[in-house]
Structure formats: C-alpha cells, structure tokens
Design a protein around this motif. Structure first.
Motif, PDB file in Angstrom:
ATOM      1  N   ALA A 174      49.597  92.086  18.899  1.00 13.49           N
ATOM      2  CA  ALA A 174      49.774  93.292  18.086  1.00 13.49           C
ATOM      3  C   ALA A 174      50.505  92.952  16.792  1.00 13.49           C
ATOM      4  CB  ALA A 174      50.538  94.345  18.879  1.00 13.49           C
ATOM      5  N   ASN A 175      51.431  92.031  16.852  1.00  9.16           N
ATOM      6  CA  ASN A 175      52.183  91.598  15.676  1.00  9.16           C
ATOM      7  C   ASN A 175      51.262  90.912  14.665  1.00  9.16           C
ATOM      8  OD1 ASN A 175      54.653  91.267  14.229  1.00  9.16           O
ATOM      9  ND2 ASN A 175      54.835  89.172  14.972  1.00  9.16           N
ATOM     10  N   VAL A 176      50.355  90.091  15.159  1.00  3.57           N
ATOM     11  CA  VAL A 176      49.363  89.443  14.290  1.00  3.57           C
ATOM     12  C   VAL A 176      48.486  90.489  13.617  1.00  3.57           C
ATOM     13  CG1 VAL A 176      47.282  88.022  14.314  1.00  3.57           C
ATOM     14  CG2 VAL A 176      49.347  87.221  15.487  1.00  3.57           C
ATOM     15  N   ILE A 177      47.983  91.415  14.413  1.00  2.80           N
ATOM     16  CA  ILE A 177      47.100  92.457  13.874  1.00  2.80           C
ATOM     17  C   ILE A 177      47.823  93.310  12.833  1.00  2.80           C
ATOM     18  CG2 ILE A 177      45.816  94.546  14.471  1.00  2.80           C
ATOM     19  CD1 ILE A 177      45.236  93.191  17.204  1.00  2.80           C
ATOM     20  N   LYS A 178      49.092  93.613  13.074  1.00  5.95           N
ATOM     21  CA  LYS A 178      49.865  94.464  12.164  1.00  5.95           C
ATOM     22  C   LYS A 178      50.070  93.817  10.804  1.00  5.95           C
ATOM     23  CE  LYS A 178      54.385  96.720  11.684  1.00  5.95           C
ATOM     24  NZ  LYS A 178      55.694  96.992  12.337  1.00  5.95           N
ATOM     25  N   HIS A 179      50.345  92.524  10.775  1.00  8.71           N
ATOM     26  CA  HIS A 179      50.760  91.877   9.539  1.00  8.71           C
ATOM     27  C   HIS A 179      49.675  91.053   8.842  1.00  8.71           C
ATOM     28  CE1 HIS A 179      54.747  92.624  11.451  1.00  8.71           C
ATOM     29  NE2 HIS A 179      55.069  92.912  10.208  1.00  8.71           N
ATOM     30  N   CYS A 180      48.596  90.757   9.539  1.00 15.90           N
ATOM     31  CA  CYS A 180      47.596  89.844   8.971  1.00 15.90           C
ATOM     32  C   CYS A 180      46.423  90.596   8.351  1.00 15.90           C
ATOM     33  CB  CYS A 180      47.103  88.866  10.025  1.00 15.90           C
ATOM     34  SG  CYS A 180      48.373  87.663  10.509  1.00 15.90           S
ATOM     35  N   ASP A 181      45.933  90.049   7.262  1.00 13.74           N
ATOM     36  CA  ASP A 181      44.804  90.626   6.539  1.00 13.74           C
ATOM     37  C   ASP A 181      43.476  90.037   6.990  1.00 13.74           C
ATOM     38  OD1 ASP A 181      46.671  91.923   4.567  1.00 13.74           O
ATOM     39  OD2 ASP A 181      47.080  89.821   4.087  1.00 13.74           O
ATOM     40  N   ILE A 182      43.517  88.890   7.639  1.00 16.12           N
ATOM     41  CA  ILE A 182      42.309  88.182   8.051  1.00 16.12           C
ATOM     42  C   ILE A 182      42.639  87.402   9.317  1.00 16.12           C
ATOM     43  CG2 ILE A 182      42.859  86.208   6.547  1.00 16.12           C
ATOM     44  CD1 ILE A 182      39.838  85.819   6.120  1.00 16.12           C
ATOM     45  N   ILE A 183      41.678  87.343  10.248  1.00 15.05           N
ATOM     46  CA  ILE A 183      41.883  86.635  11.504  1.00 15.05           C
ATOM     47  C   ILE A 183      40.833  85.537  11.642  1.00 15.05           C
ATOM     48  CG2 ILE A 183      41.993  86.781  14.018  1.00 15.05           C
ATOM     49  CD1 ILE A 183      44.208  88.343  12.690  1.00 15.05           C
ATOM     50  N   LEU A 184      41.318  84.305  11.724  1.00 13.15           N
ATOM     51  CA  LEU A 184      40.476  83.174  12.073  1.00 13.15           C
ATOM     52  C   LEU A 184      40.777  82.812  13.520  1.00 13.15           C
ATOM     53  CD1 LEU A 184      40.655  83.112   8.927  1.00 13.15           C
ATOM     54  CD2 LEU A 184      40.522  80.627   9.071  1.00 13.15           C
ATOM     55  N   CYS A 185      39.848  82.154  14.189  1.00 14.20           N
ATOM     56  CA  CYS A 185      40.085  81.773  15.575  1.00 14.20           C
ATOM     57  C   CYS A 185      39.232  80.561  15.909  1.00 14.20           C
ATOM     58  CB  CYS A 185      39.748  82.932  16.519  1.00 14.20           C
ATOM     59  SG  CYS A 185      40.176  82.615  18.251  1.00 14.20           S
ATOM     60  N   GLY A 186      39.801  79.659  16.701  1.00 12.59           N
ATOM     61  CA  GLY A 186      39.058  78.488  17.119  1.00 12.59           C
ATOM     62  C   GLY A 186      39.687  77.843  18.332  1.00 12.59           C
ATOM     63  N   TYR A 187      39.039  76.822  18.836  1.00 10.97           N
ATOM     64  CA  TYR A 187      39.565  76.082  19.982  1.00 10.97           C
ATOM     65  C   TYR A 187      40.452  74.943  19.494  1.00 10.97           C
ATOM     66  CZ  TYR A 187      40.063  72.823  23.774  1.00 10.97           C
ATOM     67  OH  TYR A 187      40.612  71.968  24.688  1.00 10.97           O
ATOM     68  N   HIS A 188      41.652  74.819  20.120  1.00 12.54           N
ATOM     69  CA  HIS A 188      42.581  73.738  19.796  1.00 12.54           C
ATOM     70  C   HIS A 188      43.215  73.208  21.075  1.00 12.54           C
ATOM     71  CE1 HIS A 188      42.478  76.445  16.236  1.00 12.54           C
ATOM     72  NE2 HIS A 188      42.304  75.290  15.623  1.00 12.54           N
ATOM     73  N   MET A 189      43.377  71.911  21.145  1.00 11.91           N
ATOM     74  CA  MET A 189      43.911  71.288  22.359  1.00 11.91           C
ATOM     75  C   MET A 189      45.409  71.507  22.525  1.00 11.91           C
ATOM     76  SD  MET A 189      41.682  67.779  22.643  1.00 11.91           S
ATOM     77  CE  MET A 189      41.805  67.349  20.905  1.00 11.91           C
ATOM     78  N   GLY A 190      46.109  71.911  21.481  1.00 13.26           N
ATOM     79  CA  GLY A 190      47.557  72.106  21.574  1.00 13.26           C
ATOM     80  C   GLY A 190      47.970  73.499  21.991  1.00 13.26           C
ATOM     81  N   ALA A 191      47.043  74.287  22.496  1.00 16.93           N
ATOM     82  CA  ALA A 191      47.357  75.679  22.838  1.00 16.93           C
ATOM     83  C   ALA A 191      47.973  75.796  24.229  1.00 16.93           C
ATOM     84  CB  ALA A 191      46.090  76.530  22.767  1.00 16.93           C
ATOM     85  N   LEU A 192      48.765  76.832  24.423  1.00 21.96           N
ATOM     86  CA  LEU A 192      49.290  77.172  25.742  1.00 21.96           C
ATOM     87  C   LEU A 192      48.243  78.036  26.438  1.00 21.96           C
ATOM     88  CD1 LEU A 192      52.979  78.014  24.769  1.00 21.96           C
ATOM     89  CD2 LEU A 192      52.209  76.064  26.130  1.00 21.96           C
ATOM     90  N   PHE A 193      47.401  77.408  27.231  1.00 18.65           N
ATOM     91  CA  PHE A 193      46.283  78.115  27.846  1.00 18.65           C
ATOM     92  C   PHE A 193      46.774  79.145  28.859  1.00 18.65           C
ATOM     93  CE2 PHE A 193      44.555  73.959  26.517  1.00 18.65           C
ATOM     94  CZ  PHE A 193      43.628  74.426  25.598  1.00 18.65           C
ATOM     95  N   SER A 194      45.924  80.113  29.142  1.00 15.95           N
ATOM     96  CA  SER A 194      46.334  81.266  29.950  1.00 15.95           C
ATOM     97  C   SER A 194      46.673  80.904  31.387  1.00 15.95           C
ATOM     98  CB  SER A 194      45.224  82.320  29.943  1.00 15.95           C
ATOM     99  OG  SER A 194      45.016  82.823  28.647  1.00 15.95           O
ATOM    100  N   SER A 195      46.052  79.866  31.909  1.00 20.36           N
ATOM    101  CA  SER A 195      46.289  79.484  33.300  1.00 20.36           C
ATOM    102  C   SER A 195      46.112  77.980  33.458  1.00 20.36           C
ATOM    103  CB  SER A 195      45.305  80.213  34.230  1.00 20.36           C
ATOM    104  OG  SER A 195      43.986  79.728  34.007  1.00 20.36           O
TER     105      SER A 195
END
Length: 238
Positions: A95-116
């Motif tokens: 929600a914080n990203v959506i509130k403050h950002c004008d544009i959203i990019l998204c991709g796969y990255h190996m350094g992410a904290l995956f959900s499970s």
C-alpha cells in the motif's frame, strides 16, 4: 532514432550502494541528454540485498517532488522495480508503494525474500536442476500481472527460463508494457519475435545503476531491429 525516456534507473536509495548516483545527479544527467521523462525505480523493499527500505519511500518521493520544481523541463517519476515473491504472483507492491509511486515496474530477482520456503526452493534450486520450469516461471509473472497494476514487466526471460508466449499473452490482456533491457539482454531477439505476435507495447530501458549509463538504448534497439519489430511499438523511441 533515439530514446526520449528511461523508466528503469536505480539510485542511492538502494540498499548497499546498489545504485551509485543520487536522484539529483540522475536528473542532471537526464537533462543533459535532453530526455523528456525518467523514472527512479529502485528494487522493491523485499529485495533483501538491494531493495529500498519501506520507510524511505516517502522520503524518496519528497526528493522527486523537489527535483520537479528545480528541473521543470523534465518529467520525473518515482517508482519501484518490485519483486516476484511466489508462483501465485505475490509481489512487494505494498500500500505504501502504491500511495507514493507514479509507476510500477516488476520482475524476477534472485535476491528477493520469497513468500515461502517452497517458493524459494522452486525459484532458486529447481530452476537450476530442471529444464521444465519455463511454463511455471511464466505463470508466476502472469499471475503477478493479473493481481497488480504493473506498468512495465522488467527483463522477462532473464535469470530463469520463461515461456514468453504465456507472458506476452497476459501482457496483452493486462496492458502491461514489456521491457527490452539494454543491460541484461532480455527480451532477446527470439523473445521479441514471440512477444510481438501479441498486441503489446515495448520499452527499451537502461537499467542504469550509475548516471553515466542513463538513457542507454543501443543494445536494446539492435535486438528490436534484428527481430524486425515495428519500432513504433516501442514507447520511448522517437
């Protein structure tokens, strides 16, 4: 033919000095290049190595607002390059990203904290051991595009195998722009040929981590031309 905008630029708001230039240094360089529009898009907060800290997103937005006043000749956007966190398409688009950002990019990255642990195992281990993950990986991207309002999908096909046909079909349905990344080489020529069969738009972004490479597009343009892509479909070329 030249680029008039760059929507994938990392700044010093990244953790661990991943981006080497400040927002103002980036803007100054973009003005020198006569770019019409840029987006500051550090990795999303769930990239534990390089992502922007969640609490610093409003601070980054305030800095962008200051730069808009100081450099009115260029349009400056704040965004993130969000991370795919699960095979069901979860991301760190908060929600914080959506509130403050004008544009959203998204991709796969190996350094992410995956959900499970299961998602981490599949992304990081099964992709190395199996040759049959392209469809599942593509569905992870497709699920994210369906769940969130993602403007640009970054470097699809990079880091893990991906069925671009599935990705492009979903991008058409969700009106998501596909990135030809000037640094990573994806979309590559063959991937562009597949994606171009669908009614999708493309963008060539620098994925710059230092001001000196902002606006770089030559590798991406060559790939597009080699794929015989109609260059009118690339939103930031003129």
């Amino acid at each position: 033919m030249k680029t008039i905008a760059d929507y994938h630029i990392h700044s010093t708001y990244s953790r661990r000095n991943h981006g080497k230039s400040t927002i103002e240094e980036i803007v100054e360089r973009a003005v020198e290049l006569n770019l019409k529009e840029i987006a500051i898009t550090d990795h999303g907060p769930k990239h534990y190595l390089y992502g922007i800290e969640e609490e610093r997103i409003p601070e980054a937005k305030e800095k962008v607002l200051q730069m808009r006043k100081k450099y009115p000749q260029i349009k400056i956007l704040l965004g993130v390059e969000a991370n795919i966190l699960s095979y069901d398409g979860a991301t760190d688009i908060s929600a914080n990203v959506i509130k403050h950002c004008d544009i959203i990019l998204c991709g796969y990255h190996m350094g992410a904290l995956f959900s499970s642990a299961k998602d981490a195992l599949k992304f990081l281990v099964k992709n190395k051991l199996s040759t049959n993950m392209a469809d599942a990986n593509a569905m992870a991207l497709a699920n994210a595009m369906k769940k969130y309002n993602i403007n640009i999908l970054t470097h699809p096909g990079d880091k893990i195998p991906c069925n671009i046909d599935i990705v492009a079909k979903t991008a058409e349905e969700t009106e998501t722009i596909l990135e030809i990344n000037n640094s990573h080489g994806h979309l590559n020529v063959e991937e562009i040929k597949i994606a171009s069969k669908y009614n999708v738009k493309f963008v060539i972004n620098s994925d710059s981590h230092i001001k000196d490479t902002i606006g770089s597009y030559e590798n991406g343009l060559k790939a597009a031309m080699d794929a015989k892509l109609d260059l009118d479909r690339i939103i930031n070329l003129k």
